[in-house]
Design a protein around this motif. Structure first.
Motif, PDB file in Angstrom:
ATOM      1  N   THR A   7       8.206  -8.685   3.722  1.00 53.19           N
ATOM      2  CA  THR A   7       7.341  -7.716   2.958  1.00 53.19           C
ATOM      3  C   THR A   7       6.890  -8.041   1.541  1.00 53.19           C
ATOM      4  O   THR A   7       5.884  -7.742   1.119  1.00 53.19           O
ATOM      5  CB  THR A   7       7.869  -6.282   3.185  1.00 53.19           C
ATOM      6  N   ILE A   8       7.999  -8.372   0.825  1.00 49.48           N
ATOM      7  CA  ILE A   8       7.709  -8.896  -0.581  1.00 49.48           C
ATOM      8  C   ILE A   8       6.716 -10.086  -0.689  1.00 49.48           C
ATOM      9  O   ILE A   8       6.065  -9.996  -1.641  1.00 49.48           O
ATOM     10  CB  ILE A   8       9.062  -9.354  -1.184  1.00 49.48           C
ATOM     11  N   GLN A   9       7.005 -10.818   0.115  1.00 47.64           N
ATOM     12  CA  GLN A   9       6.092 -12.072   0.050  1.00 47.64           C
ATOM     13  C   GLN A   9       4.635 -11.857   0.403  1.00 47.64           C
ATOM     14  O   GLN A   9       3.659 -11.983  -0.186  1.00 47.64           O
ATOM     15  CB  GLN A   9       6.363 -13.294   1.096  1.00 47.64           C
ATOM     16  N   HIS A  10       4.400 -10.726   1.428  1.00 50.19           N
ATOM     17  CA  HIS A  10       3.324 -10.287   1.672  1.00 50.19           C
ATOM     18  C   HIS A  10       2.605  -9.503   0.546  1.00 50.19           C
ATOM     19  O   HIS A  10       1.386  -9.867   0.150  1.00 50.19           O
ATOM     20  CB  HIS A  10       3.325  -9.407   2.754  1.00 50.19           C
ATOM     21  N   PHE A  11       3.400  -8.839  -0.208  1.00 48.75           N
ATOM     22  CA  PHE A  11       2.980  -8.047  -1.470  1.00 48.75           C
ATOM     23  C   PHE A  11       2.428  -9.233  -2.321  1.00 48.75           C
ATOM     24  O   PHE A  11       1.311  -8.974  -3.083  1.00 48.75           O
ATOM     25  CB  PHE A  11       4.200  -7.148  -1.927  1.00 48.75           C
ATOM     26  N   TYR A  12       3.406 -10.222  -2.765  1.00 47.16           N
ATOM     27  CA  TYR A  12       2.866 -11.112  -3.538  1.00 47.16           C
ATOM     28  C   TYR A  12       1.608 -11.948  -3.232  1.00 47.16           C
ATOM     29  O   TYR A  12       0.766 -12.252  -4.061  1.00 47.16           O
ATOM     30  CB  TYR A  12       4.069 -12.403  -3.841  1.00 47.16           C
ATOM     31  N   ASN A  13       1.287 -12.158  -2.079  1.00 47.34           N
ATOM     32  CA  ASN A  13       0.139 -12.705  -1.604  1.00 47.34           C
ATOM     33  C   ASN A  13      -1.105 -11.761  -1.963  1.00 47.34           C
ATOM     34  O   ASN A  13      -1.913 -12.490  -2.161  1.00 47.34           O
ATOM     35  CB  ASN A  13       0.401 -13.058  -0.266  1.00 47.34           C
ATOM     36  N   LYS A  14      -0.710 -10.705  -1.684  1.00 49.73           N
ATOM     37  CA  LYS A  14      -1.980  -9.562  -1.823  1.00 49.73           C
ATOM     38  C   LYS A  14      -2.221  -9.624  -3.213  1.00 49.73           C
ATOM     39  O   LYS A  14      -3.555  -9.386  -3.804  1.00 49.73           O
ATOM     40  CB  LYS A  14      -1.679  -8.194  -1.138  1.00 49.73           C
ATOM     41  N   LEU A  15      -1.115  -9.679  -3.945  1.00 48.71           N
ATOM     42  CA  LEU A  15      -1.447  -9.418  -5.678  1.00 48.71           C
ATOM     43  C   LEU A  15      -2.077 -10.646  -6.138  1.00 48.71           C
ATOM     44  O   LEU A  15      -3.004 -10.600  -7.051  1.00 48.71           O
ATOM     45  CB  LEU A  15       0.183  -9.334  -6.303  1.00 48.71           C
ATOM     46  N   LEU A  16      -1.720 -11.764  -5.496  1.00 52.61           N
ATOM     47  CA  LEU A  16      -2.438 -13.017  -5.895  1.00 52.61           C
ATOM     48  C   LEU A  16      -3.894 -13.037  -5.647  1.00 52.61           C
ATOM     49  O   LEU A  16      -4.610 -13.994  -6.274  1.00 52.61           O
ATOM     50  CB  LEU A  16      -1.614 -14.236  -5.227  1.00 52.61           C
ATOM     51  N   GLU A  17      -4.409 -12.253  -4.752  1.00 48.30           N
ATOM     52  CA  GLU A  17      -5.866 -12.087  -4.295  1.00 48.30           C
ATOM     53  C   GLU A  17      -6.568 -11.713  -5.780  1.00 48.30           C
ATOM     54  O   GLU A  17      -7.750 -12.084  -5.936  1.00 48.30           O
ATOM     55  CB  GLU A  17      -6.168 -11.417  -3.045  1.00 48.30           C
ATOM     56  N   ALA A  18      -6.207 -10.786  -6.354  1.00 43.00           N
ATOM     57  CA  ALA A  18      -6.688 -10.142  -7.498  1.00 43.00           C
ATOM     58  C   ALA A  18      -6.188 -10.420  -8.974  1.00 43.00           C
ATOM     59  O   ALA A  18      -6.763  -9.850  -9.866  1.00 43.00           O
ATOM     60  CB  ALA A  18      -6.755  -8.379  -7.439  1.00 43.00           C
ATOM     61  N   HIS A  19      -5.014 -11.161  -8.762  1.00 46.46           N
ATOM     62  CA  HIS A  19      -4.451 -11.447 -10.276  1.00 46.46           C
ATOM     63  C   HIS A  19      -4.238 -12.954 -10.360  1.00 46.46           C
ATOM     64  O   HIS A  19      -4.081 -13.814  -9.385  1.00 46.46           O
ATOM     65  CB  HIS A  19      -3.273 -10.580 -10.358  1.00 46.46           C
ATOM     66  N   SER A  20      -3.360 -13.075 -11.367  1.00 46.47           N
ATOM     67  CA  SER A  20      -3.300 -15.134 -11.707  1.00 46.47           C
ATOM     68  C   SER A  20      -1.704 -15.061 -11.231  1.00 46.47           C
ATOM     69  O   SER A  20      -0.912 -14.082 -10.706  1.00 46.47           O
ATOM     70  CB  SER A  20      -3.322 -14.965 -13.286  1.00 46.47           C
ATOM     71  N   PRO A  21      -1.349 -16.174 -11.106  1.00 47.96           N
ATOM     72  CA  PRO A  21      -0.153 -16.707 -10.682  1.00 47.96           C
ATOM     73  C   PRO A  21       0.782 -16.248 -11.636  1.00 47.96           C
ATOM     74  O   PRO A  21       1.987 -15.809 -11.105  1.00 47.96           O
ATOM     75  CB  PRO A  21      -0.193 -18.141 -10.637  1.00 47.96           C
ATOM     76  N   LYS A  22       0.465 -15.942 -13.022  1.00 50.88           N
ATOM     77  CA  LYS A  22       1.320 -15.717 -14.057  1.00 50.88           C
ATOM     78  C   LYS A  22       1.846 -14.116 -13.759  1.00 50.88           C
ATOM     79  O   LYS A  22       2.896 -13.887 -14.008  1.00 50.88           O
ATOM     80  CB  LYS A  22       0.850 -16.041 -15.281  1.00 50.88           C
ATOM     81  N   THR A  23       0.852 -13.526 -13.240  1.00 53.84           N
ATOM     82  CA  THR A  23       1.009 -11.915 -13.044  1.00 53.84           C
ATOM     83  C   THR A  23       2.003 -11.790 -12.090  1.00 53.84           C
ATOM     84  O   THR A  23       2.950 -10.968 -11.918  1.00 53.84           O
ATOM     85  CB  THR A  23      -0.288 -11.157 -12.796  1.00 53.84           C
ATOM     86  N   VAL A  24       1.921 -12.648 -11.118  1.00 51.58           N
ATOM     87  CA  VAL A  24       2.571 -12.716  -9.872  1.00 51.58           C
ATOM     88  C   VAL A  24       4.211 -12.927 -10.140  1.00 51.58           C
ATOM     89  O   VAL A  24       5.137 -12.331  -9.671  1.00 51.58           O
ATOM     90  CB  VAL A  24       2.192 -13.332  -8.458  1.00 51.58           C
TER      91      VAL A  24
END
Length: 158
Positions: A7-24
């Motif tokens: 679930t955390i990995q899924h959250f990171y992957n979704k976050l990466l769609e709209a934000h930079s790797p640094k934000t993740v």
């Protein structure tokens, strides 16, 4: 809902769609620290975020001046007040933050790189963020010399 690495990995992957790797990565740091606190308080047995894969940041491409653009740049610098500073920057490869805080020892003709300007600090004026008091600055920064500024902060007149 159970907090699992999936679930955390899924959250990171979704976050990466709209934000930079640094934000993740920053988000991961905050989340991981909070979950580590839950582990320390024995609310959960282990930190599921430690099993997640973080994205790799893309390093920006470096485009150094080539043999055609370097002479053009140097010719443009000839009419600028900071000509010596630009030439120094090109041939040393120092960062802006390092160049701004360079100091020169006139007795030994030595340039020192012992600190760099950070956007959140007032180092040029000798202010120490650690102690909250002025730090002694025995030598003027190279930027002052190149700009014709005296140690008192006033423009030198010829």
């Amino acid at each position: 809902m159970k907090l699992t690495p999936h679930t955390i990995q899924h959250f990171y992957n979704k976050l990466l769609e709209a934000h930079s790797p640094k934000t993740v990565k920053n988000t991961h740091g905050i989340l991981s620290k909070a979950i580590n606190q839950a582990v320390a308080l024995a609310y959960i047995p282990s930190n599921p975020s430690s099993l997640c894969t973080l994205p790799k940041g893309d390093k920006p491409a470096i485009h150094p001046l080539d043999s055609d653009t370097l002479p053009h740049f140097l010719s443009i610098c000839q009419s600028d007040t900071l000509e010596n500073l630009f030439i120094f920057a090109i041939f040393t490869g120092l960062r802006r933050s390092e160049i701004i805080c360079l100091t020169w020892d006139f007795e030994t003709s030595t340039i020192y790189i012992h600190r760099q300007l950070q956007p959140w600090r007032e180092i040029i004026n000798g202010w120490s963020p650690r102690t909250g008091s002025p730090e002694p600055s025995p030598r003027p920064p190279l930027l002052w010399i190149c700009c014709g500024i005296s140690e008192s902060g006033n423009w030198k007149t010829a």
